[in-house]
Enzyme design. Sequence first.
Site, PDB file in Angstrom:
ATOM      1  N   ASP A 184      25.367 -52.470 -64.732  1.00  0.00           N
ATOM      2  CA  ASP A 184      24.065 -53.017 -64.347  1.00  0.00           C
ATOM      3  C   ASP A 184      24.052 -53.238 -62.830  1.00  0.00           C
ATOM      4  OD1 ASP A 184      21.453 -53.789 -64.812  1.00  0.00           O
ATOM      5  OD2 ASP A 184      21.954 -55.859 -65.339  1.00  0.00           O
TER       6      ASP A 184
ATOM      7  N   GLY B 204      20.987 -58.222 -62.039  1.00  0.00           N
ATOM      8  CA  GLY B 204      21.951 -57.129 -61.996  1.00  0.00           C
ATOM      9  C   GLY B 204      23.295 -57.646 -61.525  1.00  0.00           C
TER      10      GLY B 204
ATOM     11  N   HIS C 206      16.505 -57.430 -73.730  1.00  0.00           N
ATOM     12  CA  HIS C 206      15.456 -58.378 -73.325  1.00  0.00           C
ATOM     13  C   HIS C 206      14.575 -58.668 -74.547  1.00  0.00           C
ATOM     14  CE1 HIS C 206      16.222 -58.153 -68.929  1.00  0.00           C
ATOM     15  NE2 HIS C 206      16.703 -56.974 -69.258  1.00  0.00           N
TER      16      HIS C 206
ATOM     17  N   HIS D 136      23.191 -54.582 -72.448  1.00  0.00           N
ATOM     18  CA  HIS D 136      23.892 -55.760 -71.894  1.00  0.00           C
ATOM     19  C   HIS D 136      23.826 -56.941 -72.864  1.00  0.00           C
ATOM     20  CE1 HIS D 136      19.925 -57.074 -70.594  1.00  0.00           C
ATOM     21  NE2 HIS D 136      19.897 -56.315 -69.508  1.00  0.00           N
TER      22      HIS D 136
ATOM     23  N   HIS E  12      13.193 -59.304 -64.441  1.00  0.00           N
ATOM     24  CA  HIS E  12      12.098 -58.335 -64.499  1.00  0.00           C
ATOM     25  C   HIS E  12      10.758 -59.028 -64.262  1.00  0.00           C
ATOM     26  CE1 HIS E  12      14.147 -54.783 -66.640  1.00  0.00           C
ATOM     27  NE2 HIS E  12      15.102 -55.663 -66.387  1.00  0.00           N
TER      28      HIS E  12
ATOM     29  N   GLU F 247      14.496 -49.099 -68.330  1.00  0.00           N
ATOM     30  CA  GLU F 247      14.679 -50.422 -68.913  1.00  0.00           C
ATOM     31  C   GLU F 247      13.388 -51.217 -68.682  1.00  0.00           C
ATOM     32  OE1 GLU F 247      17.653 -54.301 -68.626  1.00  0.00           O
ATOM     33  OE2 GLU F 247      17.610 -52.828 -67.003  1.00  0.00           O
TER      34      GLU F 247
ATOM     35  N   LEU G  23      30.941 -63.002 -64.895  1.00  0.00           N
ATOM     36  CA  LEU G  23      29.806 -63.831 -64.521  1.00  0.00           C
ATOM     37  C   LEU G  23      28.697 -63.760 -65.551  1.00  0.00           C
ATOM     38  CD1 LEU G  23      29.780 -62.712 -60.805  1.00  0.00           C
ATOM     39  CD2 LEU G  23      30.421 -64.981 -61.603  1.00  0.00           C
TER      40      LEU G  23
ATOM     41  N   ASN H 214      23.185 -61.122 -72.672  1.00  0.00           N
ATOM     42  CA  ASN H 214      22.406 -61.511 -71.504  1.00  0.00           C
ATOM     43  C   ASN H 214      20.914 -61.366 -71.783  1.00  0.00           C
ATOM     44  OD1 ASN H 214      25.119 -60.042 -70.007  1.00  0.00           O
ATOM     45  ND2 ASN H 214      24.602 -62.153 -69.551  1.00  0.00           N
ATOM     46  N   ALA H 215      20.092 -61.852 -70.853  1.00  0.00           N
ATOM     47  CA  ALA H 215      18.629 -61.891 -71.030  1.00  0.00           C
ATOM     48  C   ALA H 215      18.268 -62.659 -72.297  1.00  0.00           C
ATOM     49  CB  ALA H 215      18.039 -60.485 -71.059  1.00  0.00           C
TER      50      ALA H 215
END
Length: 339
Positions: A230, A267, A151, A172, A97, A83, A206, A175-176
Site C-alpha cells: 500500500d 498508505g 473499506h 489490506h 479516501h 481501489e 504500524l 485496516n479501514a
Amino acid sequence: MQSPGLIDLQVNGYAGIDFNGAALMPEALDHALRAMLRSGVTTCLPTLITADEVTLVRRLTALDKAVAGSRLGRLMVPGFHLEGPFLNPTPGYAGCHNAAAMVPPDPDLLWRLTRRLTRPILLLTVAPEMPGALALITAARARGIAVAMGHTAATGDVVAQATEAGVTLSTHLGNALPQPQPKFLNPLMAQLAADALHASFIADGLHIPPPVLKVLVRAKRRLRSILVTDATAAAAAPPGLYGFAGQTIEHTDDGAVRVPGTATLAGSALCLDQAVRNVIAWGIADAASALAMATLHPAVLLVPVLAHHGIALSPAAVTWTETLQPESVTLDGTQFSAG
C-alpha cells in the site's frame, strides 16, 4: 538464495512519485519502477484510489500513457488496481479516501473508466454491502477483473454472497475499520472465516501490530496470505510531505504515513522486501513461506485474469543475500543490481 520476483498488488506510488497524479510522466514512472526493482519487486499493480469520474479518467489515462511510454512499465506493469470509488463512505471505513467521491457500485461507470485503457484493470476493490455491488462484481469478473473487498462493513452473510459472486481477496485486511467494533460479529471476523478469500496484509508493524498479524495469518493460513505495501510516494524516500491523490500526506520519523495532524494512516512507506523480512523477524513465517506470500500467492490470484487478457508476466528472479537483502534482480533476461 533465489526466488521469483516479488509481486505487489497494491502500490499507490514510490520513491517520491505519486501514481495517482494526472501529470504522471514516463520518466517519473521509470524512476519509481527502478527503485522498486532494487527492493526485488518485478511486477506491480499501480493503484488508484477514490476520486470523481472525471478525475479518475484523467488519472487512469495519465498512468496508462506513462506505462506505455516507459522503459520498465511494459515489463513490470501488466495492469492496474482500482481501489474505489465503490467503497463504504462511513467514517472509519473510508480511511483517507475522499468519502464524498464514493458512489454506489455501477458497472456502466466501471466501463466508462476503463474502456480506453491499453492496459486493463486487473484488480478492483469494492465494498460488497453497497447497493448494486453484487451486479458489479459479476460484471467485473466477466471482463477479466479480479475483485477484492475492502473499506467494507460487510457482515458474514454479505461476505458469503460476495465470495459466491466471485470476490477472491480481502484488501489490506485489518485496516479501514472504525473503532470500536463488535467483539465477534464484525467485518474482520467475517472475512477471516471465509475460507475462499485470500487476504492481503500491510506488514509494516504500524497498520497491524506484529502479534495481531501473527494471529490473522494463522487464521487465514499462509497459503491464502499475501503481502502488499500500500506504498505511497513516501516509500524509499525520506520523511517529509508528499502528494497522494490530490491530498498532502506526511511521512513521519516513526515510519508512518498519515494525513497531517491526524492519526489517520494514508498508505505506507513500506518496501516489499522489508515486509518479507518483517514477517520472518516476527516469527510469522520462515524465509520460504514469507517469500511465497510476496511471490507465489499473489501470482495465483492473478493467473486467471492474466489469462483472460492474454497477458504473460515477464520472466523474473531475485538473488538474495544471507540476510535476505536483494542482491540482484533478473527481469526479462536483463540483470539489475539491487545495491
